[in-house]
Design a protein around this motif. Structure first.
Motif, PDB file in Angstrom:
ATOM      1  N   LEU A  20     -52.501  88.756  -5.040  1.00  0.00           N
ATOM      2  CA  LEU A  20     -52.139  87.194  -5.227  1.00  0.00           C
ATOM      3  C   LEU A  20     -52.547  87.336  -3.294  1.00  0.00           C
ATOM      4  N   ILE A  21     -51.603  87.936  -2.875  1.00  0.00           N
ATOM      5  CA  ILE A  21     -51.647  87.083  -1.212  1.00  0.00           C
ATOM      6  C   ILE A  21     -52.513  86.480  -0.899  1.00  0.00           C
ATOM      7  N   SER A  22     -53.352  88.734  -1.015  1.00  0.00           N
ATOM      8  CA  SER A  22     -54.741  88.588   0.028  1.00  0.00           C
ATOM      9  C   SER A  22     -55.581  87.732  -0.717  1.00  0.00           C
ATOM     10  N   SER A  23     -55.669  87.637  -2.227  1.00  0.00           N
ATOM     11  CA  SER A  23     -56.304  86.467  -2.482  1.00  0.00           C
ATOM     12  C   SER A  23     -56.076  85.114  -2.462  1.00  0.00           C
ATOM     13  N   ILE A  24     -55.027  84.578  -2.144  1.00  0.00           N
ATOM     14  CA  ILE A  24     -55.080  83.341  -1.047  1.00  0.00           C
ATOM     15  C   ILE A  24     -55.462  83.285   0.227  1.00  0.00           C
ATOM     16  N   GLN A  27     -59.085  82.780   0.368  1.00  0.00           N
ATOM     17  CA  GLN A  27     -58.828  81.156  -0.485  1.00  0.00           C
ATOM     18  C   GLN A  27     -58.944  80.201   0.758  1.00  0.00           C
ATOM     19  N   LEU A  28     -57.819  80.171   1.306  1.00  0.00           N
ATOM     20  CA  LEU A  28     -57.419  79.802   2.419  1.00  0.00           C
ATOM     21  C   LEU A  28     -58.418  79.854   3.643  1.00  0.00           C
ATOM     22  N   ASP A  29     -58.962  80.932   3.821  1.00  0.00           N
ATOM     23  CA  ASP A  29     -60.418  81.129   4.530  1.00  0.00           C
ATOM     24  C   ASP A  29     -61.751  80.746   4.739  1.00  0.00           C
ATOM     25  N   ILE A  54     -45.908  82.830   3.038  1.00  0.00           N
ATOM     26  CA  ILE A  54     -44.440  82.677   2.755  1.00  0.00           C
ATOM     27  C   ILE A  54     -44.979  83.628   1.064  1.00  0.00           C
ATOM     28  N   PRO A  55     -44.623  85.045   1.309  1.00  0.00           N
ATOM     29  CA  PRO A  55     -44.723  85.322   0.185  1.00  0.00           C
ATOM     30  C   PRO A  55     -44.205  84.678  -1.492  1.00  0.00           C
ATOM     31  N   ALA A  56     -43.077  84.238  -0.976  1.00  0.00           N
ATOM     32  CA  ALA A  56     -42.167  83.733  -2.125  1.00  0.00           C
ATOM     33  C   ALA A  56     -42.652  82.176  -2.402  1.00  0.00           C
ATOM     34  N   LYS A  57     -43.973  81.419  -1.549  1.00  0.00           N
ATOM     35  CA  LYS A  57     -44.160  80.465  -2.234  1.00  0.00           C
ATOM     36  C   LYS A  57     -46.125  80.816  -2.945  1.00  0.00           C
ATOM     37  N   ILE A  62     -51.158  78.739  -8.074  1.00  0.00           N
ATOM     38  CA  ILE A  62     -50.926  78.220  -6.310  1.00  0.00           C
ATOM     39  C   ILE A  62     -52.998  78.826  -6.014  1.00  0.00           C
ATOM     40  N   LEU A  63     -52.522  80.408  -6.376  1.00  0.00           N
ATOM     41  CA  LEU A  63     -53.599  80.575  -5.847  1.00  0.00           C
ATOM     42  C   LEU A  63     -55.157  79.467  -7.308  1.00  0.00           C
ATOM     43  N   SER A  64     -55.159  79.229  -8.244  1.00  0.00           N
ATOM     44  CA  SER A  64     -55.651  78.282  -9.239  1.00  0.00           C
ATOM     45  C   SER A  64     -55.967  76.877  -8.453  1.00  0.00           C
ATOM     46  N   GLN A  65     -54.654  76.681  -7.670  1.00  0.00           N
ATOM     47  CA  GLN A  65     -54.977  75.692  -7.392  1.00  0.00           C
ATOM     48  C   GLN A  65     -55.672  74.882  -5.905  1.00  0.00           C
TER      49      GLN A  65
END
Length: 76
Positions: A20-24, A27-29, A54-57, A62-65
């Protein structure tokens, strides 16, 4: 057996969180190339002062958005 199953489930959750973090991060990139203002917004929402996620966020929502923001801002 229950302890082994519990450990296995925790390891699966960790891997899922890492994915999930890697995908986020990806997407940020992507967003950094298509809309700098949205990129800056998400950095302030999801990262600490060192621009570390921040992993908790991090969540599926979030990924979908982020995916939606990238898609909506890509040059068609």
């Amino acid at each position: 057996m229950v302890l082994t199953l519990t450990v296995a489930l925790k390891l699966m959750m960790i891997k899922t969180q890492e994915q999930l973090i890697s995908s986020i991060e990806q997407q940020l990139d992507n967003l950094s190339y298509v809309n700098e203002m949205l990129f800056d917004y998400w950095l302030t929402e999801l990262c600490d002062e060192n621009d570390e996620l921040i992993p908790a966020k991090c969540s599926e929502e979030i990924l979908s958005q982020l995916e939606k923001d990238v898609y909506d801002n890509e040059v068609q």
